[in-house]
Design a protein around this motif. Structure first.
Motif, PDB file in Angstrom:
ATOM      1  N   THR A   6       0.853  -1.072   0.004  1.00 48.65           N
ATOM      2  CA  THR A   6      -0.046  -0.165   0.008  1.00 48.65           C
ATOM      3  C   THR A   6       0.980   1.293  -0.107  1.00 48.65           C
ATOM      4  N   LYS A   7       0.544   2.042  -0.610  1.00 49.27           N
ATOM      5  CA  LYS A   7       1.187   3.577  -0.949  1.00 49.27           C
ATOM      6  C   LYS A   7       0.456   4.716  -0.551  1.00 49.27           C
ATOM      7  N   ASN A   8       1.139   5.572   0.246  1.00 50.92           N
ATOM      8  CA  ASN A   8       0.277   7.045   0.571  1.00 50.92           C
ATOM      9  C   ASN A   8       0.437   7.761  -0.653  1.00 50.92           C
ATOM     10  N   PRO A   9      -0.886   8.236  -1.398  1.00 56.07           N
ATOM     11  CA  PRO A   9      -0.838   9.093  -2.719  1.00 56.07           C
ATOM     12  C   PRO A   9      -0.260  10.418  -2.389  1.00 56.07           C
ATOM     13  N   TYR A  10      -0.363  11.043  -1.174  1.00 50.62           N
ATOM     14  CA  TYR A  10       0.004  12.281  -0.779  1.00 50.62           C
ATOM     15  C   TYR A  10       1.496  12.428  -0.818  1.00 50.62           C
ATOM     16  N   THR A  11       2.071  11.359  -0.062  1.00 46.60           N
ATOM     17  CA  THR A  11       3.557  11.682   0.260  1.00 46.60           C
ATOM     18  C   THR A  11       4.537  10.503  -0.688  1.00 46.60           C
ATOM     19  N   GLN A  12       3.508   9.651  -1.302  1.00 44.62           N
ATOM     20  CA  GLN A  12       4.057   8.845  -2.439  1.00 44.62           C
ATOM     21  C   GLN A  12       5.068   7.842  -1.775  1.00 44.62           C
ATOM     22  N   LYS A  13       4.793   7.741  -0.425  1.00 43.33           N
ATOM     23  CA  LYS A  13       5.902   6.613   0.357  1.00 43.33           C
ATOM     24  C   LYS A  13       4.911   5.393   0.463  1.00 43.33           C
ATOM     25  N   THR A  14       5.770   4.204   0.695  1.00 43.98           N
ATOM     26  CA  THR A  14       5.066   2.998   0.855  1.00 43.98           C
ATOM     27  C   THR A  14       4.616   2.887   2.289  1.00 43.98           C
ATOM     28  N   ILE A  15       3.478   2.374   2.518  1.00 43.91           N
ATOM     29  CA  ILE A  15       2.866   2.285   3.911  1.00 43.91           C
ATOM     30  C   ILE A  15       3.159   0.824   4.647  1.00 43.91           C
ATOM     31  N   LYS A  16       2.726  -0.116   3.851  1.00 42.22           N
ATOM     32  CA  LYS A  16       3.029  -1.548   4.213  1.00 42.22           C
ATOM     33  C   LYS A  16       2.807  -2.699   3.144  1.00 42.22           C
ATOM     34  N   GLU A  17       3.408  -3.756   3.446  1.00 41.67           N
ATOM     35  CA  GLU A  17       3.475  -4.866   2.530  1.00 41.67           C
ATOM     36  C   GLU A  17       2.829  -6.019   3.069  1.00 41.67           C
ATOM     37  N   TYR A  18       2.001  -6.405   2.461  1.00 40.64           N
ATOM     38  CA  TYR A  18       1.000  -7.525   2.530  1.00 40.64           C
ATOM     39  C   TYR A  18       1.501  -8.818   1.896  1.00 40.64           C
ATOM     40  N   GLN A  19       1.197 -10.098   2.457  1.00 40.14           N
ATOM     41  CA  GLN A  19       1.508 -11.400   1.577  1.00 40.14           C
ATOM     42  C   GLN A  19       0.170 -11.661   1.213  1.00 40.14           C
ATOM     43  N   LEU A  20      -0.059 -12.080  -0.080  1.00 33.57           N
ATOM     44  CA  LEU A  20      -1.154 -12.702  -0.557  1.00 33.57           C
ATOM     45  C   LEU A  20      -1.245 -14.124  -0.300  1.00 33.57           C
ATOM     46  N   ILE A  21      -2.421 -14.574  -0.023  1.00 33.44           N
ATOM     47  CA  ILE A  21      -2.410 -16.073   0.354  1.00 33.44           C
ATOM     48  C   ILE A  21      -2.433 -16.855  -0.754  1.00 33.44           C
ATOM     49  N   THR A  22      -1.909 -18.143  -0.433  1.00 33.89           N
ATOM     50  CA  THR A  22      -1.826 -19.314  -1.506  1.00 33.89           C
ATOM     51  C   THR A  22      -3.162 -19.797  -1.853  1.00 33.89           C
ATOM     52  N   ASP A  23      -3.219 -20.652  -2.778  1.00 35.85           N
ATOM     53  CA  ASP A  23      -4.355 -21.340  -3.169  1.00 35.85           C
ATOM     54  C   ASP A  23      -4.817 -22.292  -2.039  1.00 35.85           C
ATOM     55  N   ASP A  24      -4.043 -22.869  -1.506  1.00 34.52           N
ATOM     56  CA  ASP A  24      -4.194 -24.050  -0.308  1.00 34.52           C
ATOM     57  C   ASP A  24      -5.091 -23.024   0.649  1.00 34.52           C
ATOM     58  N   ALA A  25      -4.493 -21.935   1.104  1.00 35.97           N
ATOM     59  CA  ALA A  25      -4.962 -21.150   2.270  1.00 35.97           C
ATOM     60  C   ALA A  25      -6.526 -20.685   2.020  1.00 35.97           C
ATOM     61  N   LEU A  26      -6.511 -20.225   0.418  1.00 34.79           N
ATOM     62  CA  LEU A  26      -7.538 -19.945   0.185  1.00 34.79           C
ATOM     63  C   LEU A  26      -8.767 -21.204   0.355  1.00 34.79           C
ATOM     64  N   ASN A  27      -8.569 -22.031  -0.064  1.00 38.56           N
ATOM     65  CA  ASN A  27      -9.609 -23.124  -0.033  1.00 38.56           C
ATOM     66  C   ASN A  27      -9.820 -23.215   1.558  1.00 38.56           C
ATOM     67  N   ASP A  28      -8.863 -23.414   2.467  1.00 34.16           N
ATOM     68  CA  ASP A  28      -8.988 -23.414   3.792  1.00 34.16           C
ATOM     69  C   ASP A  28      -9.979 -22.449   3.966  1.00 34.16           C
ATOM     70  N   LYS A  29      -9.878 -21.365   3.701  1.00 36.70           N
ATOM     71  CA  LYS A  29     -10.793 -20.021   4.283  1.00 36.70           C
ATOM     72  C   LYS A  29     -12.211 -20.275   3.918  1.00 36.70           C
ATOM     73  N   LEU A  30     -12.366 -20.621   2.546  1.00 39.01           N
ATOM     74  CA  LEU A  30     -13.735 -21.016   1.784  1.00 39.01           C
ATOM     75  C   LEU A  30     -14.374 -21.896   2.781  1.00 39.01           C
ATOM     76  N   LYS A  31     -13.475 -23.110   2.794  1.00 41.05           N
ATOM     77  CA  LYS A  31     -14.139 -24.209   3.742  1.00 41.05           C
ATOM     78  C   LYS A  31     -14.566 -23.766   5.134  1.00 41.05           C
ATOM     79  N   GLN A  32     -13.552 -22.862   5.772  1.00 38.82           N
ATOM     80  CA  GLN A  32     -14.063 -22.581   7.116  1.00 38.82           C
ATOM     81  C   GLN A  32     -15.404 -21.643   7.088  1.00 38.82           C
TER      82      GLN A  32
END
Length: 452
Positions: A6-32
């Motif tokens: 994520t990036k602050n559009p006013y300062t143009q600085k990065t705010i935070k980095e997030y990991q995307l979930i894998t297909d396996d983790a996605l399927n686990d969330k849907l099953k939950q």
């Protein structure tokens, strides 16, 4: 593992980095979520609405921190962010008070001993949501959908990943069981697999026409219902008898709210000739007085757009329109993600400023001679989200309601969403309705029950 930043559009600085979930983790969330639905659908309306009331309370308690997060992630002025969170609390309160009546069995007199319509939840609903109102767009879906007994998964815009994470935490902190509402930090290429998964029963999207067509195609192939809100090219008709003293502030803000990044914003101003010159000057005077600054400043009314690339897109639409004969009246300066509030005149059909949705603080002003011309041009668009008119002859406007093809028609007020009223569009602005009773009915099975 893939990540997003994520990036602050006013300062143009990065705010935070997030990991995307894998297909396996996605399927686990849907099953939950699917497992949780088997329990949640049998929870009483009284308990569901009690939890929703708690969500409203937490929203108010956290409104400053949520507004600050929106200011940082997409440049929303912090005072407008606070107003957005307060509106989210309102929609929760609305469904907490009314869901029981909306979802009550509807008795129908037939030759049966008893017959009625039962409103049953469908299961897991996928929401694909945009960045411009990061909390409101989600809450106006989630409040009725969860209260109807469904569970929800959210694919939010990657630029507001922090808001997406906070939304899941909000529901869990309010006491919703884990799995009722889940945020999915996934890549765009995972969306088709999500929709195709039999656990997903329906999809709602707020976004571009291109995205809507793609989502509808995938959902249609899998025989799954969709609700689509795909933006607008809203006309604002200003007739000779309009009371500019009373309405010019509203008319101007109808375009410039949220730095011009609103689907329901007025984008084409159809102004009758007798007041055209006065209208231009008064519109200009209004925007000249807007305070411009840092999104986190309480004094800022206009800040930056949500990204530099979005500002560049608006700049290109203006350039192309001016190359076809449109005239610059005021503004049109850009610095990275900031785009100055701008007025363009001599706009005609065939120009991007007339034909396309312009998602930024640019007002296209079109002179018209007659009411009939104004109404005709209002509907001369492939989009149909909303229209507004400013006139002292309210009775005449009411008689012309059928001439407006859009999903909403506001007289002497800017188009806006309200939990008590259904919201949605026609034509390429999509289909289905959010909010009001219609919104909670989109994702239920209207089941006929017949006893004899």
């Amino acid at each position: 593992m893939k990540t997003i930043k994520t990036k602050n559009p006013y300062t143009q600085k990065t705010i935070k980095e997030y990991q995307l979930i894998t297909d396996d983790a996605l399927n686990d969330k849907l099953k939950q979520g699917e497992a949780q639905f088997q329990h949640w659908k049998s929870v009483s309306i009284k308990k569901r609405t009690k939890l929703l009331t708690r969500v409203a309370e937490l929203l108010i308690e956290r409104k400053e921190s949520y507004a600050k997060l929106m200011a940082e992630e997409m440049g929303k002025p912090i005072t407008q962010g606070i107003a957005e969170i307060e509106k989210c609390a309102w929609v929760c309160d609305f469904y907490a008070k009314n869901a029981g009546d909306f979802l009550a069995d509807q008795l129908i007199e037939t030759d049966a001993s008893e017959s009625f319509i039962s409103y049953d939840p469908l299961g897991m609903i996928l929401a694909v949501m945009p960045w411009n109102y990061p909390f409101w767009q989600v809450m106006r879906f989630a409040a009725p959908t969860l209260t109807a007994g469904n569970v929800a998964v959210l694919k939010h815009a990657s630029s507001v990943a922090g808001c997406a994470v906070e939304l899941q935490k909000l529901f869990e902190d309010a006491g919703y069981p884990k799995g009722c509402f889940q945020t999915l930090l996934v890549d765009h290429n995972q969306i088709e697999d999500i929709i195709s998964n039999p656990i997903i029963k329906a999809v709602t999207l707020t976004g571009s026409e291109v995205a809507g067509r793609k989502i509808a195609e995938i959902a249609g192939k899998n025989l799954k219902k969709t609700v689509l809100e795909l933006g607008g090219n809203n006309a604002c008709i200003v007739l000779n008898d309009a009371n500019l003293d009373e309405h010019i502030e509203t008319i101007t803000w109808a375009r410039m709210q949220n730095n011009g990044q609103s689907c329901i914003a007025a984008k084409r101003f159809l102004v009758q000739s007798e007041i055209y010159d006065e209208f231009l000057e008064r519109f200009k005077s209004e925007i000249e007085n807007y305070n411009v600054g840092n999104p986190t400043s309480e004094d800022a009314k206009i800040t930056c757009m949500a990204s530099e690339s979005l500002a560049e897109e608006v700049e290109e639409q203006v350039k192309k329109s001016m190359a076809k004969g449109a005239t610059l009246f005021y503004g049109n300066e850009r610095q990275t993600a900031y785009y100055q509030p701008t007025i363009i005149t001599d706009v005609k059909k065939g120009m991007p400023l007339f034909d396309e949705e312009v998602f930024g603080p640019v007002a296209a002003i079109i002179k018209v001679e007659t009411k009939d011309e104004a109404y005709q041009l209002s509907s001369d668009s492939k989009l149909g989200l909303g229209a507004m008119i400013f006139t002292e002859d309210v009775e005449d406007a009411k008689h012309r309601i059928s001439e407006i093809e859009d999903g909403a028609f506001f007289i002497n007020e800017m188009v806006k969403s309200d939990p008590r009223l259904p919201f949605g569009g026609t034509k390429a602005s999509g289909y289905g309705r959010e909010l009001s009773k219609e919104g909670i009915m989109e994702f239920v099975n209207k089941k006929t029950v017949y006893l004899k």
